[in-house]
Design an enzyme around this catalytic site. Structure first.
Site, PDB file in Angstrom:
ATOM      1  N   TYR A  67      52.771  26.896 -13.199  1.00  0.00           N
ATOM      2  CA  TYR A  67      52.907  28.422 -13.312  1.00  0.00           C
ATOM      3  C   TYR A  67      51.908  28.931 -14.551  1.00  0.00           C
ATOM      4  O   TYR A  67      51.192  30.013 -14.254  1.00  0.00           O
ATOM      5  CB  TYR A  67      54.378  28.620 -13.489  1.00  0.00           C
ATOM      6  CG  TYR A  67      54.846  30.166 -13.660  1.00  0.00           C
ATOM      7  CD1 TYR A  67      54.793  31.279 -12.593  1.00  0.00           C
ATOM      8  CD2 TYR A  67      54.899  30.732 -15.076  1.00  0.00           C
ATOM      9  CE1 TYR A  67      55.142  32.229 -12.902  1.00  0.00           C
ATOM     10  CE2 TYR A  67      55.250  31.970 -15.093  1.00  0.00           C
ATOM     11  CZ  TYR A  67      55.343  32.894 -14.126  1.00  0.00           C
ATOM     12  OH  TYR A  67      55.642  34.259 -14.274  1.00  0.00           O
TER      13      TYR A  67
ATOM     14  N   LYS B  64      48.740  31.436 -14.186  1.00  0.00           N
ATOM     15  CA  LYS B  64      48.638  32.894 -14.878  1.00  0.00           C
ATOM     16  C   LYS B  64      47.360  32.657 -15.827  1.00  0.00           C
ATOM     17  O   LYS B  64      46.606  33.645 -15.694  1.00  0.00           O
ATOM     18  CB  LYS B  64      49.986  32.975 -15.906  1.00  0.00           C
ATOM     19  CG  LYS B  64      51.223  33.421 -14.782  1.00  0.00           C
ATOM     20  CD  LYS B  64      51.127  34.418 -14.331  1.00  0.00           C
ATOM     21  CE  LYS B  64      52.385  34.889 -13.473  1.00  0.00           C
ATOM     22  NZ  LYS B  64      52.216  36.202 -12.836  1.00  0.00           N
TER      23      LYS B  64
END
Lengths: 323, 323
Positions: free
Chosen positions: A148, A152
């Site tokens: 994750y 990002k």
């Protein structure tokens, strides 16, 4: 102004939409929300709601064809899910984000100078990984410890390069862990930070999966909406080509969170927090930032709460179900 | 050991292949080179040469099916070309790199534990952007100023996450600007750093497109091959989850480069350097790093030249055409 919120059905999206409904950025704002689903309550009822998936290129092209002036991109697979479902995380959090940028770039290039949106993307402090300095400054490297966080960081880089090439204006907002989230627990590994405040206040038990010595970085949903509003009108020339900013927040330990809850709501409420160590969550959280010195964001006028008491009171004022 | 060099027809790939031919990493090394084209001279003649394009997923899957133990990925569109051809840069430097990782991941997962390659990727100091500290340390942020630098930063993040998930071992090597490159000028904006040494030594004129006050960070082709060799046998556990390392190099100004050339080859040679300012190259180069403190790489045993004189002599020893 035409405003599009991709991920407008999510918690931050709904908070932002409600804020824009109550206090528009300009007269005649038209707000459109795009998401897979929307909550039943009509919190942002004036906004147009378009159901759809960010992985559907046709749907994204149709959104771009509407030429929104301001585009918020808040949609993502959360950290826990991106860790357990590697392919889904990459598809939604990177491939779809790149397709989104390309769809808007195509619209910008087709307009021959008539259209240039501002794109504001919610990144996360999960772009950082240990070892950390005491406070993470604005020049600290991105070394994410989760897929994750990696997705990002990559999305920030993509957006920044598309901005540098002149296709859009915009920036990436590295959100602190948002706390106290209203509603139900989600699949984010950080979900418990909200749960241990929200559930006890609402008469329910909450699981604490980490030691109370864990220190972390928080801001309220109201602050998150405030960051996004501020990013809409900021003079982005000030940012130069560094378009991903650490936001202000509150650094505190879980023990300090619990003490703030005790001072506000009493021992009986705090007694509803049940420690139950979870190795997976402890491992993920151990790689998360603890404190920041978000100098640039402060210089550019971004503001958040100054202590965890305020964060709890924001929840009680804005989001706690009325008895 | 089966060794695959993707981009094995390029300058660094050929240098590495020649080094492995002369001094194998282990007995019975089998070296395969993959590239769109190979130079005519038979420098690394023992190696198998497979022509192909990194954007061809079938070709990459066939390479993965050969289960090489050690994979060097050196192939990319260079900085100037990635800047002028935005789509090609992203396709080759990001999309194809991700497809490459996925092809090897698929092979690893199909092997059920029998196969886990080490993947060594050449990144670049172009991942950094100004403003810079006097010396860039190992925790300085990636804020690239070119699409090429952005693509390298993204590839580092991708590789690191795939390593963290246990699919491969490996690392990314952030090469200094390689100097003196043998052969012809290429489309890299940095090409002149080699040109102003190489061409005058070979009796030709060279264009200097920037002021001689420009400071930059260099290592020789021999050092680049040395970094890649060292990365093959390094105990990567030492790296933890920070898998992209700034390499050692020499920081000097163009004026210092020219003075070193004068001391080694004389005024007549230096007189072949013709200043001709180029705004595009000046703008790109103004965003490039000038000096580093590559502490981690030094601690882990990576070594380079200690001054620019050595870099010139390396060229004269290894690559300069004999009169």
């Amino acid at each position: 102004m035409k405003i599009l919120i991709i991920g407008g059905g999510g918690m931050v999206g709904q908070k932002l939409a409600a804020s824009l409904a109550k206090d528009p950025l300009s007269r005649g704002d038209e707000v459109t929300l795009f998401d897979m689903a929307f909550p039943g309550h009509g919190g942002a009822s004036a906004a147009q709601k378009i159901p759809g998936n960010v992985t559907d290129p046709g749907a994204i092209r149709r959104l771009a064809a509407g030429r929104p002036d301001l585009v918020y991109h808040l949609a993502s697979i959360v950290s826990g899910e991106a860790e357990s479902n590697f392919d889904l995380g990459w598809t939604v959090n990177m491939t779809a984000f790149r397709d989104f940028l390309e769809a808007f770039r195509a619209e910008v290039q087709a307009s021959k100078g008539a259209y240039k949106p501002r794109i504001i993307f919610t990144s996360s402090i999960a772009v950082f990984g240990p070892p950390f300095p005491d406070k993470i400054g604005d020049e600290f490297l991105s070394a994410p410890q989760t897929s994750y966080g990696t997705q990002k960081a990559i999305s920030e880089l993509l957006l920044t390069d598309f901005i540098r090439k002149g296709f859009f204006d915009g920036m990436a907002i590295r959100l602190p862990t948002i706390c106290v989230r209203p509603g139900k627990a989600n699949l984010a590994a950080s979900s418990f930070f909200s749960g241990i405040i929200r559930e006890p206040l609402n008469g329910k038990e909450a699981i604490l999966p980490v030691p109370d010595s864990v220190r972390h970085w928080h801001a309220s949903p109201r602050s998150a909406a405030g960051f996004l509003r501020h990013a809409a009108t900021l003079d982005t020339d000030l940012l130069g080509t560094r378009r991903a900013l650490n936001m202000p927040g509150v650094s505190c330990t879980v023990a300090e969170q619990i003490e703030a809850l005790r001072e506000i709501a009493g021992d009986e409420v705090v007694a509803r927090i049940k420690p139950r160590p979870d190795e997976t969550i402890m491992r993920i959280v151990s790689g998360w930032p603890r404190d920041f010195d978000p100098q640039r964001a402060r210089d550019f006028g971004f503001t958040a709460e100054s202590n965890f008491h305020e964060i709890i009171r924001t929840y009680m004022d804005e989001d706690m179900p009325k008895a």
